[in-house]
Design a protein around this motif. Sequence first.
Motif, PDB file in Angstrom:
ATOM      1  N   TRP A  45       0.848  -1.201   0.000  1.00  0.00           N
ATOM      2  CA  TRP A  45       0.000   0.000   0.000  1.00  0.00           C
ATOM      3  C   TRP A  45       0.875   1.238   0.000  1.00  0.00           C
ATOM      4  O   TRP A  45       1.926   1.252   0.639  1.00  0.00           O
TER       5      TRP A  45
ATOM      6  N   ARG B 293      -7.252   2.181  -6.132  1.00  0.00           N
ATOM      7  CA  ARG B 293      -7.622   3.083  -5.040  1.00  0.00           C
ATOM      8  C   ARG B 293      -8.541   2.361  -4.061  1.00  0.00           C
ATOM      9  O   ARG B 293      -9.460   1.640  -4.456  1.00  0.00           O
TER      10      ARG B 293
ATOM     11  N   LEU C 256      -5.640   0.644   7.512  1.00  0.00           N
ATOM     12  CA  LEU C 256      -6.534   1.484   8.292  1.00  0.00           C
ATOM     13  C   LEU C 256      -6.370   1.135   9.762  1.00  0.00           C
ATOM     14  O   LEU C 256      -5.634   0.212  10.114  1.00  0.00           O
TER      15      LEU C 256
ATOM     16  N   GLU D  19     -16.802   6.809  -0.638  1.00  0.00           N
ATOM     17  CA  GLU D  19     -15.888   7.617   0.165  1.00  0.00           C
ATOM     18  C   GLU D  19     -14.449   7.215  -0.156  1.00  0.00           C
ATOM     19  O   GLU D  19     -14.090   6.043  -0.071  1.00  0.00           O
ATOM     20  N   TRP D  20     -13.639   8.180  -0.540  1.00  0.00           N
ATOM     21  CA  TRP D  20     -12.259   7.895  -0.878  1.00  0.00           C
ATOM     22  C   TRP D  20     -11.427   7.728   0.395  1.00  0.00           C
ATOM     23  O   TRP D  20     -11.724   8.300   1.433  1.00  0.00           O
ATOM     24  N   THR D  21     -10.364   6.946   0.296  1.00  0.00           N
ATOM     25  CA  THR D  21      -9.357   6.897   1.350  1.00  0.00           C
ATOM     26  C   THR D  21      -8.056   7.456   0.783  1.00  0.00           C
ATOM     27  O   THR D  21      -7.949   7.735  -0.421  1.00  0.00           O
ATOM     28  N   ASP D  22      -7.070   7.597   1.634  1.00  0.00           N
ATOM     29  CA  ASP D  22      -5.765   8.122   1.204  1.00  0.00           C
ATOM     30  C   ASP D  22      -4.778   6.994   0.941  1.00  0.00           C
ATOM     31  O   ASP D  22      -3.568   7.135   1.170  1.00  0.00           O
ATOM     32  N   HIS D  23      -5.292   5.854   0.446  1.00  0.00           N
ATOM     33  CA  HIS D  23      -4.440   4.696   0.206  1.00  0.00           C
ATOM     34  C   HIS D  23      -4.733   4.106  -1.165  1.00  0.00           C
ATOM     35  O   HIS D  23      -5.879   4.093  -1.616  1.00  0.00           O
TER      36      HIS D  23
ATOM     37  N   PRO E 278     -15.139  -1.595   2.502  1.00  0.00           N
ATOM     38  CA  PRO E 278     -13.972  -1.149   1.747  1.00  0.00           C
ATOM     39  C   PRO E 278     -13.909  -1.910   0.428  1.00  0.00           C
ATOM     40  O   PRO E 278     -14.273  -3.093   0.361  1.00  0.00           O
TER      41      PRO E 278
ATOM     42  N   VAL F 276     -11.489   2.522  -1.575  1.00  0.00           N
ATOM     43  CA  VAL F 276     -12.651   3.368  -1.326  1.00  0.00           C
ATOM     44  C   VAL F 276     -13.628   2.602  -0.440  1.00  0.00           C
ATOM     45  O   VAL F 276     -13.499   1.395  -0.238  1.00  0.00           O
ATOM     46  N   PHE F 277     -14.611   3.315   0.075  1.00  0.00           N
ATOM     47  CA  PHE F 277     -15.729   2.702   0.791  1.00  0.00           C
ATOM     48  C   PHE F 277     -17.000   2.962  -0.006  1.00  0.00           C
ATOM     49  O   PHE F 277     -17.197   4.058  -0.545  1.00  0.00           O
TER      50      PHE F 277
END
Length: 224
Positions: free
Chosen positions: A15, A27, A159, A183-187, A97, A29-30
Amino acid sequence: MYPEDAIQSLVTPWWIPTQSTTLARGRLVFAYTQHADAHSFVLTVEGRKEPTDPSRARMHIAPARSDLPARAPSPPSPALPLDPGEAWCVRRARWRPCIVVSATGPAVHRPLRIAPTDTPLGPALLVAPYYEIASVDPGFVARARRAEYPHCLWDRLPLAGHREVVLRLDQLQPLGRDPLGFEWTDHTLSPGALALLDAWLTWNTTGTLAPGDLRDFRDLVRDP
């Protein structure tokens, strides 16, 4: 840190952090993703709940069958409009996720998007959902970690808690590109991780495991 009997131990990093505002393959995301139960359910209209309010109706839910909706369509209702041959199908969904497997190609040029209502040409994402396995049989978890199942890719999410999950490649599904729907994550997956994911996807969809790191890893950790 990943255990030696996990495919992630071959790729450092697996990651990587990202602040990109462009949604791309890999990417994390949720989103609400559907679970493929044995069958879907169909919502049918039984009649208006209030004759003076066409936006409300009495509904009935039943397992989907091959004779719906073409042979047993719902009465027309403004609350749930339907075209011939359509039905409102219902499945369970959970906020999960997901990995973006495909961000699709360029959007279809607007004049070319003119099509019947049952032939949408708008772009969509293709995602694979993660399932938590904290309460799953440890024997299955060990086998999934050693890449024994083409439809399950074991991982730990970057996470809080680093919880163990499996990526369900047999649950690939489209997701609208409306940013309000996820919802985006930073990973995101690293390039090396994406290459392994592509090999895994080919294995799952074709049953063929091509020469490369994934097959070498399976040979290395295979039980004697």
